[in-house]
Scaffold this motif. Structure first.
Motif, PDB file in Angstrom:
ATOM      1  N   ILE A   1       0.843  -1.255   0.015  1.00  0.00           N
ATOM      2  CA  ILE A   1       0.007   0.066  -0.043  1.00  0.00           C
ATOM      3  C   ILE A   1       0.848   1.374  -0.034  1.00  0.00           C
ATOM      4  CG2 ILE A   1      -1.788   1.176   1.285  1.00  0.00           C
ATOM      5  CD1 ILE A   1      -2.907  -1.126   2.127  1.00  0.00           C
ATOM      6  N   HIS A   2       0.655   2.120  -0.910  1.00  0.00           N
ATOM      7  CA  HIS A   2       1.164   3.382  -1.159  1.00  0.00           C
ATOM      8  C   HIS A   2       0.456   4.571  -0.538  1.00  0.00           C
ATOM      9  CE1 HIS A   2       4.582   1.573  -3.509  1.00  0.00           C
ATOM     10  NE2 HIS A   2       3.797   0.917  -4.053  1.00  0.00           N
ATOM     11  N   ARG A   3       1.169   4.996   0.601  1.00  0.00           N
ATOM     12  CA  ARG A   3       0.237   6.406   1.349  1.00  0.00           C
ATOM     13  C   ARG A   3       1.039   7.529   0.438  1.00  0.00           C
ATOM     14  NH1 ARG A   3      -3.452   3.818   3.323  1.00  0.00           N
ATOM     15  NH2 ARG A   3      -2.975   2.498   5.030  1.00  0.00           N
ATOM     16  N   ASN A   4       0.263   8.576   0.498  1.00  0.00           N
ATOM     17  CA  ASN A   4       0.677   9.913   0.056  1.00  0.00           C
ATOM     18  C   ASN A   4       1.526  10.565   1.015  1.00  0.00           C
ATOM     19  OD1 ASN A   4       1.087  12.418  -0.975  1.00  0.00           O
ATOM     20  ND2 ASN A   4      -1.067  12.741  -1.465  1.00  0.00           N
ATOM     21  N   PRO A   5       2.870  10.647   0.768  1.00  0.00           N
ATOM     22  CA  PRO A   5       3.692  11.421   1.930  1.00  0.00           C
ATOM     23  C   PRO A   5       3.339  12.680   2.360  1.00  0.00           C
ATOM     24  CG  PRO A   5       4.813  11.165  -0.351  1.00  0.00           C
ATOM     25  CD  PRO A   5       3.449  10.505  -0.612  1.00  0.00           C
ATOM     26  N   ARG A   6       2.686  13.439   1.279  1.00  0.00           N
ATOM     27  CA  ARG A   6       2.228  14.848   1.535  1.00  0.00           C
ATOM     28  C   ARG A   6       1.025  14.724   2.242  1.00  0.00           C
ATOM     29  NH1 ARG A   6       1.568  17.248  -4.227  1.00  0.00           N
ATOM     30  NH2 ARG A   6       0.930  15.019  -4.578  1.00  0.00           N
ATOM     31  N   GLN A   7       0.384  13.503   2.545  1.00  0.00           N
ATOM     32  CA  GLN A   7      -0.851  13.850   3.493  1.00  0.00           C
ATOM     33  C   GLN A   7      -0.633  13.751   5.003  1.00  0.00           C
ATOM     34  OE1 GLN A   7      -3.726  10.601   2.451  1.00  0.00           O
ATOM     35  NE2 GLN A   7      -5.379  11.452   3.975  1.00  0.00           N
ATOM     36  N   ASN A   8      -1.099  14.702   5.588  1.00  0.00           N
ATOM     37  CA  ASN A   8      -0.837  14.750   7.085  1.00  0.00           C
ATOM     38  C   ASN A   8      -2.247  14.483   7.754  1.00  0.00           C
ATOM     39  OD1 ASN A   8       0.028  15.210   9.558  1.00  0.00           O
ATOM     40  ND2 ASN A   8       0.787  17.278   9.106  1.00  0.00           N
ATOM     41  N   ASN A   9      -2.357  13.344   8.495  1.00  0.00           N
ATOM     42  CA  ASN A   9      -3.559  12.998   9.067  1.00  0.00           C
ATOM     43  C   ASN A   9      -3.585  13.676  10.635  1.00  0.00           C
ATOM     44  OD1 ASN A   9      -4.581  11.770   6.806  1.00  0.00           O
ATOM     45  ND2 ASN A   9      -3.948   9.974   7.422  1.00  0.00           N
ATOM     46  N   VAL A  10      -2.508  14.311  11.001  1.00  0.00           N
ATOM     47  CA  VAL A  10      -2.656  14.866  12.069  1.00  0.00           C
ATOM     48  C   VAL A  10      -3.286  16.084  12.453  1.00  0.00           C
ATOM     49  CG1 VAL A  10      -1.166  15.690  14.171  1.00  0.00           C
ATOM     50  CG2 VAL A  10      -0.197  13.725  12.539  1.00  0.00           C
ATOM     51  N   CYS A  11      -4.327  16.167  13.451  1.00  0.00           N
ATOM     52  CA  CYS A  11      -5.045  17.311  13.606  1.00  0.00           C
ATOM     53  C   CYS A  11      -4.367  18.441  14.107  1.00  0.00           C
ATOM     54  CB  CYS A  11      -6.357  17.025  14.362  1.00  0.00           C
ATOM     55  SG  CYS A  11      -7.402  18.459  14.568  1.00  0.00           S
ATOM     56  N   LYS A  12      -4.562  19.499  13.094  1.00  0.00           N
ATOM     57  CA  LYS A  12      -3.649  20.846  13.919  1.00  0.00           C
ATOM     58  C   LYS A  12      -4.110  21.376  15.093  1.00  0.00           C
ATOM     59  CE  LYS A  12      -1.816  21.207   9.211  1.00  0.00           C
ATOM     60  NZ  LYS A  12      -1.806  21.408   7.744  1.00  0.00           N
ATOM     61  N   ILE A  13      -5.604  21.109  15.258  1.00  0.00           N
ATOM     62  CA  ILE A  13      -6.104  21.868  16.662  1.00  0.00           C
ATOM     63  C   ILE A  13      -6.151  20.755  17.545  1.00  0.00           C
ATOM     64  CG2 ILE A  13      -7.872  23.155  17.519  1.00  0.00           C
ATOM     65  CD1 ILE A  13      -7.927  24.431  14.759  1.00  0.00           C
ATOM     66  N   GLN A  14      -5.471  20.764  18.858  1.00  0.00           N
ATOM     67  CA  GLN A  14      -5.526  19.613  19.651  1.00  0.00           C
ATOM     68  C   GLN A  14      -6.364  19.944  20.953  1.00  0.00           C
ATOM     69  OE1 GLN A  14      -4.222  16.640  19.119  1.00  0.00           O
ATOM     70  NE2 GLN A  14      -3.525  17.041  17.220  1.00  0.00           N
ATOM     71  N   GLY A  15      -6.554  19.098  21.805  1.00  0.00           N
ATOM     72  CA  GLY A  15      -7.186  19.085  23.087  1.00  0.00           C
ATOM     73  C   GLY A  15      -7.476  20.683  23.680  1.00  0.00           C
ATOM     74  N   ASP A  16      -6.473  21.155  24.281  1.00  0.00           N
ATOM     75  CA  ASP A  16      -6.568  22.399  24.963  1.00  0.00           C
ATOM     76  C   ASP A  16      -7.448  23.482  24.122  1.00  0.00           C
ATOM     77  OD1 ASP A  16      -6.687  24.169  27.309  1.00  0.00           O
ATOM     78  OD2 ASP A  16      -4.886  25.148  26.635  1.00  0.00           O
ATOM     79  N   GLN A  17      -6.566  23.681  22.822  1.00  0.00           N
ATOM     80  CA  GLN A  17      -6.896  24.393  21.777  1.00  0.00           C
ATOM     81  C   GLN A  17      -8.181  24.349  21.199  1.00  0.00           C
ATOM     82  OE1 GLN A  17      -3.741  22.834  19.129  1.00  0.00           O
ATOM     83  NE2 GLN A  17      -2.672  25.000  19.349  1.00  0.00           N
TER      84      GLN A  17
END
Length: 151
Positions: A66-82
């Protein structure tokens, strides 16, 4: 190929691709159509077709990777306290001259207050959605309003 199927780390997608190739192998003694293979493995006919095409064009190793897109960033940029501070801001009174918060206003104010880094409006919308906060409702709080009985 059978070792690939027995490994615990192998994803379901890779296992299905390997099973498709096994079903199509001439030594299996069966002469199944793509439709029959798709039905037996609970995949679409296009999945069978694409797996066969990938195997013919690129070989077994590429077919079972399986080849994942390296430019895809699945990390949410707004976390808990934010997120909590963003919801708190959304629940506050709208800025002077505005009847309610828009996503752009909310994002700009949150950046100004250094709650979040500059992000896309869609990121703010997604974070609010995860927190069940809607800017279109009269009550934008994350908790439902409780009804009180009038005397």
């Amino acid at each position: 190929m059978k070792a690939l199927l027995s490994m615990n780390e192998t994803t379901l997608t890779i296992k299905k691709r390997a099973l498709i190739l096994l079903a199509l192998h001439k030594d299996s003694g069966k002469n199944l159509t793509h439709r029959q293979i798709a039905e037996s493995l609970d995949v679409s006919i296009s999945t069978v077709h694409c797996t066969v095409k990938r195997f013919v064009d690129l070989g077994f190793d590429e077919c079972t990777t399986i080849h994942r897109n390296p430019r895809q960033n699945n990390v949410c940029k707004i976390q808990g306290d934010q997120q909590a501070r963003l919801v708190q801001l959304a629940c506050s009174a709208a800025p002077q001259g505005h009847s309610s918060w828009s996503l752009q206003l909310l994002r700009d104010k949150a950046v100004e207050l250094k709650i979040i880094e500059p992000v896309a409006v869609e990121t703010v919308r997604s974070a609010l959605k995860k927190m069940n906060c809607s800017l279109t409702k009269t009550n934008t709080g994350a908790s439902p309003q409780s009804k009180t009985q009038s005397s």
